[in-house]
Design a protein around this motif. Structure first.
Motif, mmCIF file in Angstrom:
data_model
loop_
_atom_site.group_PDB
_atom_site.id
_atom_site.type_symbol
_atom_site.label_atom_id
_atom_site.label_comp_id
_atom_site.label_asym_id
_atom_site.label_seq_id
_atom_site.Cartn_x
_atom_site.Cartn_y
_atom_site.Cartn_z
ATOM 1 N N HIS A 1 61.798 60.018 60.398
ATOM 2 C CA HIS A 1 62.090 60.099 61.830
ATOM 3 C C HIS A 1 61.553 61.385 62.458
ATOM 4 O O HIS A 1 62.270 62.356 62.641
ATOM 5 C CB HIS A 1 63.588 59.897 62.068
ATOM 6 C CG HIS A 1 64.052 58.570 61.567
ATOM 7 N ND1 HIS A 1 63.833 57.411 62.264
ATOM 8 C CD2 HIS A 1 64.662 58.206 60.419
ATOM 9 C CE1 HIS A 1 64.307 56.383 61.577
ATOM 10 N NE2 HIS A 1 64.819 56.848 60.453
ATOM 11 N N SER B 1 60.612 57.769 74.353
ATOM 12 C CA SER B 1 60.585 56.359 74.703
ATOM 13 C C SER B 1 59.131 55.905 74.745
ATOM 14 O O SER B 1 58.377 56.337 75.612
ATOM 15 C CB SER B 1 61.237 56.164 76.074
ATOM 16 O OG SER B 1 61.045 54.852 76.500
ATOM 17 N N PRO B 2 58.722 55.050 73.827
ATOM 18 C CA PRO B 2 57.313 54.678 73.790
ATOM 19 C C PRO B 2 56.834 53.898 75.021
ATOM 20 O O PRO B 2 55.666 53.972 75.370
ATOM 21 C CB PRO B 2 57.178 53.835 72.530
ATOM 22 C CG PRO B 2 58.544 53.458 72.136
ATOM 23 C CD PRO B 2 59.485 54.445 72.753
ATOM 24 N N ARG C 1 53.326 60.495 64.730
ATOM 25 C CA ARG C 1 54.778 60.585 64.581
ATOM 26 C C ARG C 1 55.442 59.221 64.837
ATOM 27 O O ARG C 1 56.395 58.846 64.148
ATOM 28 C CB ARG C 1 55.349 61.654 65.511
ATOM 29 C CG ARG C 1 54.977 63.065 65.069
ATOM 30 C CD ARG C 1 55.757 64.152 65.793
ATOM 31 N NE ARG C 1 55.758 64.039 67.244
ATOM 32 C CZ ARG C 1 54.847 64.565 68.054
ATOM 33 N NH1 ARG C 1 53.832 65.251 67.560
ATOM 34 N NH2 ARG C 1 54.942 64.428 69.356
ATOM 35 N N PHE C 2 54.942 58.497 65.841
ATOM 36 C CA PHE C 2 55.502 57.175 66.138
ATOM 37 C C PHE C 2 55.372 56.251 64.924
ATOM 38 O O PHE C 2 56.358 55.663 64.467
ATOM 39 C CB PHE C 2 54.808 56.550 67.360
ATOM 40 C CG PHE C 2 55.265 55.153 67.625
ATOM 41 C CD1 PHE C 2 56.456 54.923 68.287
ATOM 42 C CD2 PHE C 2 54.517 54.065 67.194
ATOM 43 C CE1 PHE C 2 56.905 53.625 68.511
ATOM 44 C CE2 PHE C 2 54.953 52.771 67.415
ATOM 45 C CZ PHE C 2 56.152 52.544 68.075
ATOM 46 N N TRP C 3 54.161 56.117 64.401
ATOM 47 C CA TRP C 3 53.942 55.209 63.280
ATOM 48 C C TRP C 3 54.581 55.722 61.991
ATOM 49 O O TRP C 3 55.015 54.929 61.160
ATOM 50 C CB TRP C 3 52.454 54.908 63.109
ATOM 51 C CG TRP C 3 51.979 53.972 64.181
ATOM 52 C CD1 TRP C 3 51.207 54.277 65.260
ATOM 53 C CD2 TRP C 3 52.283 52.579 64.303
ATOM 54 N NE1 TRP C 3 51.021 53.155 66.041
ATOM 55 C CE2 TRP C 3 51.664 52.099 65.473
ATOM 56 C CE3 TRP C 3 53.032 51.685 63.519
ATOM 57 C CZ2 TRP C 3 51.766 50.768 65.873
ATOM 58 C CZ3 TRP C 3 53.126 50.362 63.925
ATOM 59 C CH2 TRP C 3 52.493 49.918 65.093
ATOM 60 N N THR D 1 57.435 57.207 61.906
ATOM 61 C CA THR D 1 58.823 56.798 62.079
ATOM 62 C C THR D 1 58.990 55.305 61.838
ATOM 63 O O THR D 1 59.888 54.877 61.108
ATOM 64 C CB THR D 1 59.309 57.182 63.493
ATOM 65 O OG1 THR D 1 59.238 58.610 63.629
ATOM 66 C CG2 THR D 1 60.733 56.716 63.754
ATOM 67 N N VAL D 2 58.106 54.503 62.424
ATOM 68 C CA VAL D 2 58.214 53.044 62.329
ATOM 69 C C VAL D 2 57.961 52.540 60.912
ATOM 70 O O VAL D 2 58.722 51.729 60.385
ATOM 71 C CB VAL D 2 57.224 52.370 63.321
ATOM 72 C CG1 VAL D 2 57.112 50.879 63.068
ATOM 73 C CG2 VAL D 2 57.650 52.640 64.751
ATOM 74 N N LYS E 1 51.295 62.306 68.794
ATOM 75 C CA LYS E 1 52.442 61.449 69.120
ATOM 76 C C LYS E 1 52.360 60.123 68.373
ATOM 77 O O LYS E 1 53.369 59.606 67.893
ATOM 78 C CB LYS E 1 52.494 61.174 70.628
ATOM 79 C CG LYS E 1 53.025 62.314 71.439
ATOM 80 C CD LYS E 1 53.081 61.935 72.897
ATOM 81 C CE LYS E 1 53.360 63.154 73.750
ATOM 82 N NZ LYS E 1 53.259 62.842 75.168
ATOM 83 N N MET E 2 51.151 59.577 68.302
ATOM 84 C CA MET E 2 50.973 58.300 67.614
ATOM 85 C C MET E 2 51.210 58.443 66.114
ATOM 86 O O MET E 2 51.767 57.546 65.485
ATOM 87 C CB MET E 2 49.586 57.716 67.888
ATOM 88 C CG MET E 2 49.348 57.327 69.341
ATOM 89 S SD MET E 2 50.529 56.102 69.970
ATOM 90 C CE MET E 2 51.803 57.123 70.703
ATOM 91 N N TYR F 1 59.390 60.973 65.351
ATOM 92 C CA TYR F 1 59.080 60.632 66.744
ATOM 93 C C TYR F 1 60.358 60.633 67.562
ATOM 94 O O TYR F 1 61.363 60.043 67.158
ATOM 95 C CB TYR F 1 58.424 59.253 66.833
ATOM 96 C CG TYR F 1 58.147 58.823 68.257
ATOM 97 C CD1 TYR F 1 57.020 59.275 68.923
ATOM 98 C CD2 TYR F 1 59.021 57.984 68.936
ATOM 99 C CE1 TYR F 1 56.766 58.897 70.237
ATOM 100 C CE2 TYR F 1 58.769 57.592 70.240
ATOM 101 C CZ TYR F 1 57.644 58.055 70.879
ATOM 102 O OH TYR F 1 57.395 57.680 72.183
#
Length: 126
Positions: free
Chosen positions: A61, A66-67, A51-53, A55-56, A48-49, A63
């Motif tokens: 895109h 809702s983080p 994918r989050f980073w 995306t950021v 998940k992390m 992730y």
């Protein structure tokens, strides 16, 4: 000495996340909280992390979600957030350079501020 590189791909995102959470998992202040909640689900959390980073920082895109929601009821305060930021910045500075490294630290700072304020609000109003 580690050869610093720029954050340009998922490979560097994975390196950043793995190194950072490696520190978190051993940290006297943070390890107990993270390990108690994540338990043996670290591979899922790390994915998940990534994918989050991704995306950021890379605008790829991957992730969804809702983080904040998983963090809403964590037993943390300003001291924990300061340590989290310290470890994150340290990891970035030790291993990366360039525009995306600066952006990673900026985004982490803002996210920590927002999460801390929201958690404090929830604690006061529940």
């Amino acid at each position: 000495m580690v050869q610093k590189k720029e954050i340009q791909s998922l490979e560097e995102i994975k390196q950043l996340v793995d190194l950072f959470y490696g520190k978190v998992r051993k940290d006297p202040l943070l390890a107990g909280i993270f390990n108690a909640i994540i338990k043996d689900n670290w591979p899922t959390h790390l994915e998940k992390m990534y994918r989050f980073w991704q995306t950021v920082l890379l605008q790829e895109h991957t992730y969804q979600g809702s983080p904040f929601a998983p963090h809403a009821k964590l037993p943390v305060n300003k001291v924990h957030f300061n340590r989290w930021k310290q470890l994150f910045f340290e990891t970035v500075d030790e291993n990366f350079h360039g525009e995306k490294a600066v952006e990673a630290k900026f985004r982490a700072e803002k996210m920590a501020e927002m999460f801390q304020l929201k958690i404090e609000y929830i604690k006061k109003h529940t």
